[in-house]
Write a protein that holds these residues in place. Sequence first.
Motif, PDB file in Angstrom:
ATOM      1  N   UNK A 122       0.822  -1.208   0.000  1.00  0.00           N
ATOM      2  CA  UNK A 122       0.000   0.000   0.000  1.00  0.00           C
ATOM      3  C   UNK A 122       0.859   1.262   0.000  1.00  0.00           C
ATOM      4  N   UNK A 123       2.174   1.095   0.068  1.00  0.00           N
ATOM      5  CA  UNK A 123       3.070   2.235   0.228  1.00  0.00           C
ATOM      6  C   UNK A 123       3.768   2.605  -1.076  1.00  0.00           C
ATOM      7  N   UNK A 124       3.910   3.914  -1.330  1.00  0.00           N
ATOM      8  CA  UNK A 124       4.699   4.334  -2.487  1.00  0.00           C
ATOM      9  C   UNK A 124       6.107   3.745  -2.390  1.00  0.00           C
ATOM     10  N   UNK A 125       6.739   3.588  -3.496  1.00  0.00           N
ATOM     11  CA  UNK A 125       8.078   3.020  -3.665  1.00  0.00           C
ATOM     12  C   UNK A 125       8.067   1.521  -3.372  1.00  0.00           C
ATOM     13  N   UNK A 131      15.377  -3.634  -0.733  1.00  0.00           N
ATOM     14  CA  UNK A 131      15.802  -2.325  -0.255  1.00  0.00           C
ATOM     15  C   UNK A 131      14.965  -1.648   0.802  1.00  0.00           C
ATOM     16  N   UNK A 132      14.058  -2.348   1.449  1.00  0.00           N
ATOM     17  CA  UNK A 132      13.156  -1.725   2.424  1.00  0.00           C
ATOM     18  C   UNK A 132      13.904  -0.917   3.478  1.00  0.00           C
ATOM     19  N   UNK A 133      14.932  -1.486   4.072  1.00  0.00           N
ATOM     20  CA  UNK A 133      15.656  -0.800   5.144  1.00  0.00           C
ATOM     21  C   UNK A 133      16.399   0.420   4.601  1.00  0.00           C
ATOM     22  N   UNK A 134      17.047   0.284   3.469  1.00  0.00           N
ATOM     23  CA  UNK A 134      17.783   1.418   2.892  1.00  0.00           C
ATOM     24  C   UNK A 134      16.839   2.539   2.457  1.00  0.00           C
ATOM     25  N   UNK A 135      15.682   2.195   1.937  1.00  0.00           N
ATOM     26  CA  UNK A 135      14.694   3.203   1.543  1.00  0.00           C
ATOM     27  C   UNK A 135      14.206   3.955   2.774  1.00  0.00           C
ATOM     28  N   UNK A 136      13.903   3.217   3.834  1.00  0.00           N
ATOM     29  CA  UNK A 136      13.449   3.849   5.077  1.00  0.00           C
ATOM     30  C   UNK A 136      14.525   4.779   5.627  1.00  0.00           C
TER      31      UNK A 136
END
Length: 176
Positions: A25-28, A63-68
């Motif tokens: 549901x989240x952008x990116x 990449x979830x952690x790096x994006x955050x």
Amino acid sequence: MPEFRNDFQSRAITERTGTFTDNMKLPIHRWFRYSAGFSATWVEGIIAELQPKTVLDPFAGSGTICIAADKLGVNSYGIEAHPFVYRLAQGKLSWEIHTHEFLEAITEIKNLAASIQPKFPDKMLVLLSKCYTEEVLIHLFKIKQAYLELAPTLSEELQSLTFLAISATLRCLCKR
């Protein structure tokens, strides 16, 4: 420190930390469905709470952690061994590319693809024939050729983002 650790462990168990479901549901994060990973909202909360100077993710996945970390202005490093997944993460990490630059690149690829004759491999992989119709395969090979021809003229970030967009599109075109 033990108090923090116990609190952190209990929160990790009760929250949906190890699920990508909410990321859709989240952008990116929704740009390419990746079935393994952490909840981006949870990761952002932990990084905001801990306020580290740098974050290292030794199994970066998409990449979830790096994006955050990027969103929170924290330096991050991610390591991913799988080349395709690494490229997906690179695409997501290129989220700050201006929309007009991305649209120009995609339009250029589209226009070039429309004007070239596709080059097919000598032997077509059986899986490709099972996933895509012959008509779709013709278009895909044209897009691939156009991308490979134009990629050297694009910035690394734009290459990564267009690769991600094309890869995400392939899922939508697959025969159901």
